[in-house]
Design a protein around this motif. Structure first.
Motif, short mmCIF file in Angstrom:
data_model
loop_
_atom_site.label_atom_id
_atom_site.label_comp_id
_atom_site.label_asym_id
_atom_site.label_seq_id
_atom_site.Cartn_x
_atom_site.Cartn_y
_atom_site.Cartn_z
N ILE A 1 0.83 -1.21 0.00
CA ILE A 1 0.00 0.00 0.00
C ILE A 1 0.86 1.26 0.00
O ILE A 1 0.63 2.19 -0.79
N ASP A 2 1.86 1.32 0.88
CA ASP A 2 2.69 2.52 0.97
C ASP A 2 3.44 2.79 -0.34
O ASP A 2 3.55 3.93 -0.79
N SER A 3 3.94 1.72 -0.97
CA SER A 3 4.66 1.87 -2.23
C SER A 3 3.74 2.38 -3.33
O SER A 3 4.11 3.24 -4.13
N LEU A 4 2.52 1.83 -3.38
CA LEU A 4 1.55 2.27 -4.38
C LEU A 4 1.19 3.73 -4.18
O LEU A 4 1.12 4.51 -5.14
N LEU A 5 0.94 4.13 -2.94
CA LEU A 5 0.57 5.52 -2.67
C LEU A 5 1.67 6.48 -3.10
O LEU A 5 1.41 7.51 -3.73
N HIS A 6 2.90 6.13 -2.77
CA HIS A 6 4.03 6.98 -3.15
C HIS A 6 4.13 7.07 -4.67
O HIS A 6 4.30 8.17 -5.23
N PHE A 7 3.98 5.94 -5.32
CA PHE A 7 4.10 5.92 -6.78
C PHE A 7 3.00 6.74 -7.45
O PHE A 7 3.28 7.59 -8.29
N PHE A 8 1.74 6.51 -7.05
CA PHE A 8 0.64 7.21 -7.72
C PHE A 8 0.68 8.71 -7.43
O PHE A 8 0.35 9.52 -8.29
N LYS A 9 1.09 9.07 -6.23
CA LYS A 9 1.18 10.50 -5.90
C LYS A 9 2.21 11.18 -6.81
O LYS A 9 1.99 12.28 -7.30
N GLN A 10 3.31 10.49 -7.06
CA GLN A 10 4.33 11.03 -7.95
C GLN A 10 3.83 11.08 -9.40
O GLN A 10 4.14 12.02 -10.13
N GLU A 11 3.06 10.09 -9.81
CA GLU A 11 2.60 10.03 -11.19
C GLU A 11 1.50 11.06 -11.47
O GLU A 11 1.43 11.62 -12.56
N ILE A 12 0.62 11.28 -10.48
CA ILE A 12 -0.52 12.17 -10.71
C ILE A 12 -0.07 13.60 -10.84
O ILE A 12 -0.61 14.39 -11.62
N SER A 13 0.94 14.02 -10.11
CA SER A 13 1.50 15.36 -10.33
C SER A 13 2.95 15.37 -9.91
O SER A 13 3.37 14.62 -9.05
N ASP A 14 3.71 16.24 -10.54
CA ASP A 14 5.12 16.33 -10.21
C ASP A 14 5.31 17.27 -9.02
O ASP A 14 4.36 17.63 -8.34
N ASN A 15 6.54 17.67 -8.75
CA ASN A 15 6.82 18.46 -7.56
C ASN A 15 6.69 19.96 -7.74
O ASN A 15 6.96 20.72 -6.84
N ASP A 16 6.31 20.42 -8.93
CA ASP A 16 6.11 21.84 -9.14
C ASP A 16 4.72 22.25 -8.66
O ASP A 16 3.78 21.47 -8.70
N GLU A 17 4.59 23.50 -8.22
CA GLU A 17 3.28 23.99 -7.82
C GLU A 17 2.35 24.05 -9.03
O GLU A 17 2.72 24.55 -10.09
N ILE A 18 1.16 23.52 -8.87
CA ILE A 18 0.17 23.52 -9.95
C ILE A 18 -0.99 24.39 -9.51
O ILE A 18 -1.66 24.12 -8.51
N LYS A 19 -1.23 25.45 -10.26
CA LYS A 19 -2.32 26.38 -9.95
C LYS A 19 -3.58 25.97 -10.70
O LYS A 19 -3.53 25.59 -11.87
N ILE A 20 -4.71 26.08 -10.01
CA ILE A 20 -6.00 25.64 -10.54
C ILE A 20 -6.99 26.78 -10.46
O ILE A 20 -6.98 27.56 -9.50
N ALA A 21 -7.86 26.88 -11.46
CA ALA A 21 -8.95 27.86 -11.43
C ALA A 21 -10.27 27.13 -11.30
O ALA A 21 -10.40 25.98 -11.73
N ILE A 22 -11.24 27.78 -10.72
CA ILE A 22 -12.58 27.22 -10.61
C ILE A 22 -13.55 28.17 -11.31
O ILE A 22 -13.46 29.40 -11.16
N VAL A 23 -14.45 27.62 -12.13
CA VAL A 23 -15.42 28.42 -12.86
C VAL A 23 -16.82 28.03 -12.43
O VAL A 23 -17.24 26.89 -12.61
N GLY A 24 -17.52 28.98 -11.83
CA GLY A 24 -18.86 28.73 -11.30
C GLY A 24 -18.82 28.68 -9.79
O GLY A 24 -18.44 27.65 -9.21
N VAL A 25 -19.17 29.78 -9.13
CA VAL A 25 -19.05 29.85 -7.67
C VAL A 25 -20.44 29.78 -7.04
O VAL A 25 -20.92 30.71 -6.40
N GLY A 26 -21.11 28.64 -7.29
CA GLY A 26 -22.37 28.33 -6.62
C GLY A 26 -22.07 27.61 -5.32
O GLY A 26 -20.99 27.76 -4.74
N ASN A 27 -23.02 26.79 -4.85
CA ASN A 27 -22.82 26.09 -3.58
C ASN A 27 -21.59 25.17 -3.62
O ASN A 27 -20.77 25.19 -2.70
N LEU A 28 -21.47 24.38 -4.68
CA LEU A 28 -20.34 23.46 -4.79
C LEU A 28 -19.03 24.24 -4.97
O LEU A 28 -18.02 23.93 -4.33
N GLY A 29 -19.05 25.25 -5.83
CA GLY A 29 -17.86 26.06 -6.05
C GLY A 29 -17.38 26.70 -4.76
O GLY A 29 -16.18 26.71 -4.46
N LYS A 30 -18.31 27.24 -3.97
CA LYS A 30 -17.94 27.86 -2.70
C LYS A 30 -17.34 26.84 -1.74
O LYS A 30 -16.37 27.13 -1.03
#
Length: 213
Positions: free
Chosen positions: A69-98
């Protein structure tokens, strides 16, 4: 990504976040090893597909032992995103957006919502969480200026495709779609639709199989 993704099928890459969440839940229950049969039952993905997906990334497990489990978590975390900061925008600030802005969700320490957009005058200018909501008319320029490639879509269903078209035009490469609408985008733009059916199925699996753990 940390590996040779051009050789890996797009369908495999899209399943990585599903695997990550499932394995993370197993970890929270104190489970140390898992096999493809258990993952298959939890996510309703064929065992052979899971083994094939994992095989693209080398020897992640051993026959008769399963996956650590620990090896898989480490691997997938590395694969899903690298070590650079990734900025995200959200469009639609209703109940879910808030709610998402207030929590500023992340599956990785470097993933952060930094921009929010809406068309309603009573929402524009408000600060939700730490983010000031901007006018949709400012969205294309802001996304380009801030080099934002990922957008969370929480608009009303009838606006989803129109906004998606605007995001594509602004150069966005990834869209996390929370709307019920199955939006269409060019092949080079990756759209991930949040499927509550899969999430509920996974929840039921844990309820049935790990009730007392």
């Amino acid at each position: 990504m940390t590996t040779h993704n051009e050789k890996i099928p797009r369908a495999t890459l899209k399943r990585l976040p599903l695997y990550y969440r499932f394995i993370n839940t197993l970890k929270s229950k104190g489970i140390e090893r898992v096999n493809s049969k258990t993952i298959s039952a939890g996510l309703n993905i064929d065992s052979a597909t899971i083994r094939r997906d994992f095989s693209y990334f080398g020897e992640l497990g051993k026959k008769g032992y399963g996956y650590n489990i620990d090896s898989l978590l480490h691997f997938f975390k590395q694969e899903i995103s690298d070590n650079d900061e990734i900025k995200i925008a959200i469009v639609g600030v209703g109940n879910l957006g808030k709610a998402l802005l207030t929590y500023n969700f992340s599956i990785h320490d470097e993933l952060t919502i930094t921009e929010a957009f809406d068309i309603r005058d009573d929402i524009i200018g408000q600060t939700v969480g730490d983010i000031k909501v901007k006018d949709m008319r400012d969205m294309p320029a802001t996304l380009r200026d801030e080099n934002i490639d990922i957008v969370v879509l929480t608009t009303p269903e009838n606006a989803a495709q129109t906004v998606t078209d605007q995001l594509v035009e602004a150069g966005v490469k990834g869209i996390l779609n929370f709307t019920p609408s199955r939006v269409v985008a060019p092949e080079e733009v990756h759209v991930h639709h949040i499927d509550l059916g899969i999430e509920l199925q996974s929840l039921l699996f844990f309820m049935r199989n790990y009730q007392n753990k």
